[in-house]
Design a protein around this motif. Structure first.
Motif, PDB file in Angstrom:
ATOM      1  N   ALA A 279     -25.346  22.466 -23.326  1.00 14.88           N
ATOM      2  CA  ALA A 279     -25.574  23.040 -22.053  1.00 14.88           C
ATOM      3  C   ALA A 279     -25.674  21.843 -20.900  1.00 14.88           C
ATOM      4  O   ALA A 279     -25.020  22.093 -19.730  1.00 14.88           O
ATOM      5  CB  ALA A 279     -26.802  23.745 -22.066  1.00 14.88           C
ATOM      6  N   TYR A 280     -26.124  20.765 -21.249  1.00 12.82           N
ATOM      7  CA  TYR A 280     -26.171  19.655 -20.103  1.00 12.82           C
ATOM      8  C   TYR A 280     -24.844  19.208 -19.538  1.00 12.82           C
ATOM      9  O   TYR A 280     -24.702  18.819 -18.616  1.00 12.82           O
ATOM     10  CB  TYR A 280     -27.268  18.790 -20.494  1.00 12.82           C
ATOM     11  CG  TYR A 280     -27.512  17.493 -19.550  1.00 12.82           C
ATOM     12  CD1 TYR A 280     -28.516  17.763 -18.659  1.00 12.82           C
ATOM     13  CD2 TYR A 280     -26.579  16.403 -19.401  1.00 12.82           C
ATOM     14  CE1 TYR A 280     -28.451  16.597 -17.587  1.00 12.82           C
ATOM     15  CE2 TYR A 280     -26.752  15.439 -18.576  1.00 12.82           C
ATOM     16  CZ  TYR A 280     -27.688  15.712 -17.685  1.00 12.82           C
ATOM     17  OH  TYR A 280     -27.856  14.382 -16.421  1.00 12.82           O
ATOM     18  N   ARG A 281     -24.367  18.950 -20.751  1.00 12.76           N
ATOM     19  CA  ARG A 281     -22.909  18.384 -20.639  1.00 12.76           C
ATOM     20  C   ARG A 281     -21.957  19.470 -19.943  1.00 12.76           C
ATOM     21  O   ARG A 281     -21.148  18.893 -18.661  1.00 12.76           O
ATOM     22  CB  ARG A 281     -22.117  18.056 -21.916  1.00 12.76           C
ATOM     23  CG  ARG A 281     -22.783  16.939 -22.609  1.00 12.76           C
ATOM     24  CD  ARG A 281     -22.383  16.847 -23.898  1.00 12.76           C
ATOM     25  NE  ARG A 281     -22.962  15.950 -24.748  1.00 12.76           N
ATOM     26  CZ  ARG A 281     -22.736  14.731 -24.882  1.00 12.76           C
ATOM     27  NH1 ARG A 281     -21.804  14.012 -23.902  1.00 12.76           N
ATOM     28  NH2 ARG A 281     -23.628  13.968 -25.738  1.00 12.76           N
ATOM     29  N   ILE A 282     -22.179  20.799 -19.982  1.00 14.33           N
ATOM     30  CA  ILE A 282     -21.309  21.408 -19.230  1.00 14.33           C
ATOM     31  C   ILE A 282     -21.600  21.645 -17.821  1.00 14.33           C
ATOM     32  O   ILE A 282     -21.003  21.705 -16.838  1.00 14.33           O
ATOM     33  CB  ILE A 282     -21.428  23.024 -19.973  1.00 14.33           C
ATOM     34  CG1 ILE A 282     -20.568  22.979 -21.171  1.00 14.33           C
ATOM     35  CG2 ILE A 282     -20.771  24.013 -19.044  1.00 14.33           C
ATOM     36  CD1 ILE A 282     -20.510  24.215 -22.160  1.00 14.33           C
ATOM     37  N   ALA A 283     -23.083  21.652 -17.728  1.00 16.30           N
ATOM     38  CA  ALA A 283     -23.633  21.949 -16.298  1.00 16.30           C
ATOM     39  C   ALA A 283     -23.479  20.620 -15.538  1.00 16.30           C
ATOM     40  O   ALA A 283     -22.965  20.734 -14.416  1.00 16.30           O
ATOM     41  CB  ALA A 283     -25.327  22.004 -16.369  1.00 16.30           C
ATOM     42  N   GLU A 284     -23.279  19.685 -16.143  1.00 15.09           N
ATOM     43  CA  GLU A 284     -22.966  18.251 -15.315  1.00 15.09           C
ATOM     44  C   GLU A 284     -21.477  18.202 -14.894  1.00 15.09           C
ATOM     45  O   GLU A 284     -21.247  17.825 -13.883  1.00 15.09           O
ATOM     46  CB  GLU A 284     -23.185  16.956 -16.221  1.00 15.09           C
ATOM     47  CG  GLU A 284     -23.069  15.727 -15.527  1.00 15.09           C
ATOM     48  CD  GLU A 284     -23.474  14.655 -16.516  1.00 15.09           C
ATOM     49  OE1 GLU A 284     -23.819  13.467 -15.935  1.00 15.09           O
ATOM     50  OE2 GLU A 284     -23.218  14.632 -17.896  1.00 15.09           O
TER      51      GLU A 284
ATOM     52  N   ALA B  28     -31.271  20.267 -15.052  1.00 18.00           N
ATOM     53  CA  ALA B  28     -32.539  20.148 -15.247  1.00 18.00           C
ATOM     54  C   ALA B  28     -33.344  21.012 -16.152  1.00 18.00           C
ATOM     55  O   ALA B  28     -34.108  20.276 -16.866  1.00 18.00           O
ATOM     56  CB  ALA B  28     -33.408  20.700 -13.836  1.00 18.00           C
ATOM     57  N   VAL B  29     -32.925  22.088 -16.277  1.00 13.83           N
ATOM     58  CA  VAL B  29     -33.372  23.082 -17.378  1.00 13.83           C
ATOM     59  C   VAL B  29     -33.151  22.467 -18.783  1.00 13.83           C
ATOM     60  O   VAL B  29     -33.824  22.340 -19.725  1.00 13.83           O
ATOM     61  CB  VAL B  29     -33.172  24.362 -17.246  1.00 13.83           C
ATOM     62  CG1 VAL B  29     -33.585  25.188 -18.465  1.00 13.83           C
ATOM     63  CG2 VAL B  29     -33.892  25.089 -16.034  1.00 13.83           C
ATOM     64  N   ALA B  30     -31.738  22.004 -18.814  1.00 12.82           N
ATOM     65  CA  ALA B  30     -31.482  21.385 -20.224  1.00 12.82           C
ATOM     66  C   ALA B  30     -31.850  19.960 -20.349  1.00 12.82           C
ATOM     67  O   ALA B  30     -32.082  19.921 -21.683  1.00 12.82           O
ATOM     68  CB  ALA B  30     -29.801  21.304 -19.963  1.00 12.82           C
ATOM     69  N   ALA B  31     -32.178  19.402 -19.451  1.00 11.81           N
ATOM     70  CA  ALA B  31     -32.888  17.941 -19.742  1.00 11.81           C
ATOM     71  C   ALA B  31     -34.119  18.295 -20.279  1.00 11.81           C
ATOM     72  O   ALA B  31     -34.747  17.581 -21.269  1.00 11.81           O
ATOM     73  CB  ALA B  31     -32.836  17.022 -18.438  1.00 11.81           C
TER      74      ALA B  31
ATOM     75  N   GLU C 100     -22.336  37.014 -19.876  1.00 13.86           N
ATOM     76  CA  GLU C 100     -21.861  35.876 -19.486  1.00 13.86           C
ATOM     77  C   GLU C 100     -20.908  35.173 -20.529  1.00 13.86           C
ATOM     78  O   GLU C 100     -21.033  35.461 -21.801  1.00 13.86           O
ATOM     79  CB  GLU C 100     -22.974  34.727 -19.506  1.00 13.86           C
ATOM     80  CG  GLU C 100     -23.798  35.253 -18.297  1.00 13.86           C
ATOM     81  CD  GLU C 100     -23.218  34.941 -16.661  1.00 13.86           C
ATOM     82  OE1 GLU C 100     -23.888  35.292 -15.924  1.00 13.86           O
ATOM     83  OE2 GLU C 100     -22.370  34.066 -16.568  1.00 13.86           O
ATOM     84  N   PRO C 101     -19.847  34.618 -20.407  1.00 13.19           N
ATOM     85  CA  PRO C 101     -19.055  33.840 -21.116  1.00 13.19           C
ATOM     86  C   PRO C 101     -19.743  32.771 -22.105  1.00 13.19           C
ATOM     87  O   PRO C 101     -20.895  32.451 -21.789  1.00 13.19           O
ATOM     88  CB  PRO C 101     -18.050  32.905 -20.338  1.00 13.19           C
ATOM     89  CG  PRO C 101     -18.193  33.524 -18.951  1.00 13.19           C
ATOM     90  CD  PRO C 101     -19.468  34.052 -18.659  1.00 13.19           C
ATOM     91  N   ALA C 102     -19.221  32.825 -23.185  1.00 13.43           N
ATOM     92  CA  ALA C 102     -20.132  32.331 -24.342  1.00 13.43           C
ATOM     93  C   ALA C 102     -20.242  30.893 -24.006  1.00 13.43           C
ATOM     94  O   ALA C 102     -21.335  30.013 -24.286  1.00 13.43           O
ATOM     95  CB  ALA C 102     -19.705  32.186 -25.807  1.00 13.43           C
ATOM     96  N   SER C 103     -19.318  30.161 -23.450  1.00 12.58           N
ATOM     97  CA  SER C 103     -19.417  28.708 -22.900  1.00 12.58           C
ATOM     98  C   SER C 103     -20.228  28.527 -21.858  1.00 12.58           C
ATOM     99  O   SER C 103     -20.267  27.225 -21.110  1.00 12.58           O
ATOM    100  CB  SER C 103     -18.150  28.162 -22.840  1.00 12.58           C
ATOM    101  OG  SER C 103     -17.563  28.601 -21.753  1.00 12.58           O
TER     102      SER C 103
END
Length: 618
Positions: free
Chosen positions: A52-57, A66-69, A20-23
């Motif tokens: 991770a949360y910021r990117i997922a959001e 959810a996983v990041a939170a 996967e891409p690093a980001s």
């Protein structure tokens, strides 16, 4: 979903992710999970889950959010201590929860974390325990393991020993279903903590098992707690210098793990060490900052209790009274029963004793009575102040019940011996001797001397073991002397001595040293000084400031003679006398300490001021 949601083995490739891409959120979640769960690196885990949360959001990935939170919350409850940090965590948990199906496994994990955070901050546990019952029915072993650990963290008060032990046993069993080494480590850690909190004689066996696992592969967060427990054991063994060295190394390890308690635990351990060294007054400036530190949990009141004690010892009555009043509030029963409740209550008892606050002591006694079988442990067994029986004895002395105090101190000696807490054994023997002296039954004086002799012998063994070859260290059984030498005082301790200028405080100190292990009321010290002054002429003390042994004997005779002898004195209230004598003696002790720190340390530890003053050498 992969990452923390996957009940897979810890380690590289455990997530089953392709390249996967690093980001991407998936890669970040995998890296965050490894940092937090596998390595126990709390700081790195938080940072990666935050990213991770910021990117997922930003991409609208609800499951990744959810996983990041959940991961952002960390291994422990209430890792985010500041108002802003705690609010951010709860906001993310609620937002992620609103995007998921209510009956999904991830939604359940979010609800458990929210309940744990909310319960812990309020000193409660009902909500998280109710959700734990729901989680036990789920098919997700990771969710069950997380819920068991979070629930355990919410029931660390002294009321819930049986429940805690059941939760930690269940967590160990669940670890074999998750196949996560971290769950096994957490389960064994909680079991170890539970055994120490209960005063179980086999606690060190479980600790040894945990050490063996960490020797195979370290885990920063769990290893930090283990190192903190080892500090506590060094304190119990009486190796106080070594304990301080270990405590500072432990704090460095906690900082490396990113644990918010690293500094708080260090300060708590130093308080315990200084208490048993008789140097707790040195920490007054530190406590002024600690009390208001945002790193303290809202259910942790130990720093305020410590401030009350240390301020009282240092003679800052206003600060001590204010801190004790703040703790008592409307009712001491309102203090949260957190992991620091027992050490907080001990601080309240000690402060009440030093301030002669019988009301606070009586209420604390009632609240502590059900827990007389427990040791007074702080947080996750990171420090220990001995048996609760000792605090019950001190409270009994303060309320004027020496009979009850004697029984509690005898029980404290037995319990502290069972704990192998040698500084606490010595302290309990000394207080038992004081209680026996105050009770004054026919055989009590002999019993008191026997306890003091035993305390001296035990203390000598500890000091000899802890400081071999130290030529400047005086034998612990040595008593100070204070004799007239011209217009000065000659203060002696073993082979050491020094000359000190006359002062009223030195006069009071001479009386106490000449009457070891006897309590003399502060008002009588003032009255006796006036009597000697009057007997020899109004300027006699100014001309011959240091009374010899005959003068001290005359002082004692007049104090024990008919009250008519003092009828001509101007009456002084007990409170005014207590303040005046305390200030005078503390000024004298400071001059002595400035000239000879070893003699000053001895007198600082053995001279007690208050409404009743005394000199209690071991």
């Amino acid at each position: 979903m992969t990452g923390m949601d996957a009940p897979a083995k810890d380690g590289p490739g455990a997530t089953g992710l392709g390249p996967e891409p690093a980001s991407s959120p998936e890669r970040l979640l995998a890296a965050a999970t490894r940092a937090l769960v596998v390595e126990g690196d709390l700081r790195t885990g938080r940072q990666r889950f935050d990213t991770a949360y910021r990117i997922a959001e930003s991409t609208g990935d609800a499951e990744a959010m959810a996983v990041a939170a959940v991961g952002f919350g960390g291994l422990w409850v209430h890792e985010h201590r500041t108002v802003a940090g705690s609010a951010l965590l709860r906001s993310r948990l609620r937002h992620a929860l609103s995007l998921l199906a209510p009956d999904s496994p991830l939604a359940l994990r979010l609800r458990v974390r929210l309940a744990g955070e909310t319960d812990y901050r309020a000193g409660e546990h009902a909500a998280v325990l109710a959700l734990l019952d729901e989680v036990r029915l789920s098919a997700d072993p990771v969710a069950r393991a997380e819920a068991l650990s979070l629930a355990h963290h919410c029931v660390l008060g002294p009321d819930h020993g049986v429940l805690r032990r059941r939760l930690s046993v269940d967590l160990v069993a669940e670890s074999f279903r998750t196949a996560r080494r971290s769950d096994l480590l957490m389960g064994l850690l909680w079991q170890t903590v539970d055994l120490f909190l209960d005063g179980d004689p086999h606690a060190e066996r479980r600790l040894a098992e945990l050490r063996d696992l960490l020797a195979e592969r370290d885990h920063l967060a769990v290893g930090f707690v283990v190192s903190a427990i080892e500090v506590m054991l060094a304190i119990r063994a009486g190796r106080l210098d070594q304990a301080e060295t270990l405590a500072r190394a432990c704090a460095e390890r906690g900082a490396a793990a990113g644990d918010v308690d690293a500094t708080v635990w260090l300060e708590g351990q130093l308080l315990t060490i200084r208490w048993y060294q008789g140097r707790v007054h040195e920490l007054l400036p530190l406590l002024g900052g600690l009390v208001h530190s945002p790193e303290l949990s809202p259910v942790d009141n130990h720093a305020l209790a410590a401030l009350a004690v240390v301020a009282a010892v240092a003679g800052d009555r206003r600060t001590a009274v204010g801190a004790l009043a703040t703790l008592c509030g409307r009712d001491l029963a309102g203090l949260p029963r957190s992991s620091t409740w027992l050490v907080t209550m001990n601080g309240i008892v000690q402060a009440a004793y030093l301030l002669d606050d019988g009301e606070a002591a009586a209420r604390a006694y009632d609240l502590l009575s059900p827990f007389g079988h427990l040791p007074m442990m702080g947080s996750l067994a990171v420090t220990c102040l001995g048996s609760v029986q000792h605090a019950l004895g001190v409270a009994s002395l303060t309320t004027g019940d020496p009979d009850r105090a004697v029984e509690h101190f005898r029980a404290a000696v037995r319990h502290n011996l069972a704990l192998a807490h040698w500084p606490a054994v010595t302290a309990s023997r000394q207080m038992l001797a004081q209680a026996l002296t105050r009770r004054a039954l026919p055989d009590d004086d002999t019993a008191a001397r026997r306890e003091l002799a035993a305390a001296a012998e035990e203390d000598a063994a500890l000091r000899d073991a802890g400081r071999p070859g130290d030529p400047d260290k005086e034998p612990p059984q040595a008593e100070a002397t204070c004799v007239r030498q011209g217009r000065k005082w000659r203060i002696g301790l073993g082979r050491r001595s020094l000359l000190v200028e006359h002062s009223i405080g030195m006069f009071h100190l001479a009386v106490l040293v000449a009457n070891p292990r006897q309590e003399i009321r502060a008002v009588d010290l003032v009255a006796g000084l006036s009597l000697l002054d009057g007997a020899a002429g109004r300027s006699a003390l100014a001309q011959q400031p240091a009374p010899d042994r005959v003068a001290v004997d005359e002082y004692r005779r007049r104090l024990t003679g008919p009250r008519s002898e003092v009828a001509g004195l101007q009456p002084r209230s007990d409170e005014r006398a207590r303040i005046a004598v305390g200030k005078a003696i503390r000024r004298a002790l400071q001059r002595i300490t400035d000239a000879d720190p070893l003699i000053g340390e001895h007198l600082g530890h053995t001279v007690h001021t208050g409404s009743r003053c005394s000199y209690w050498p071991t």
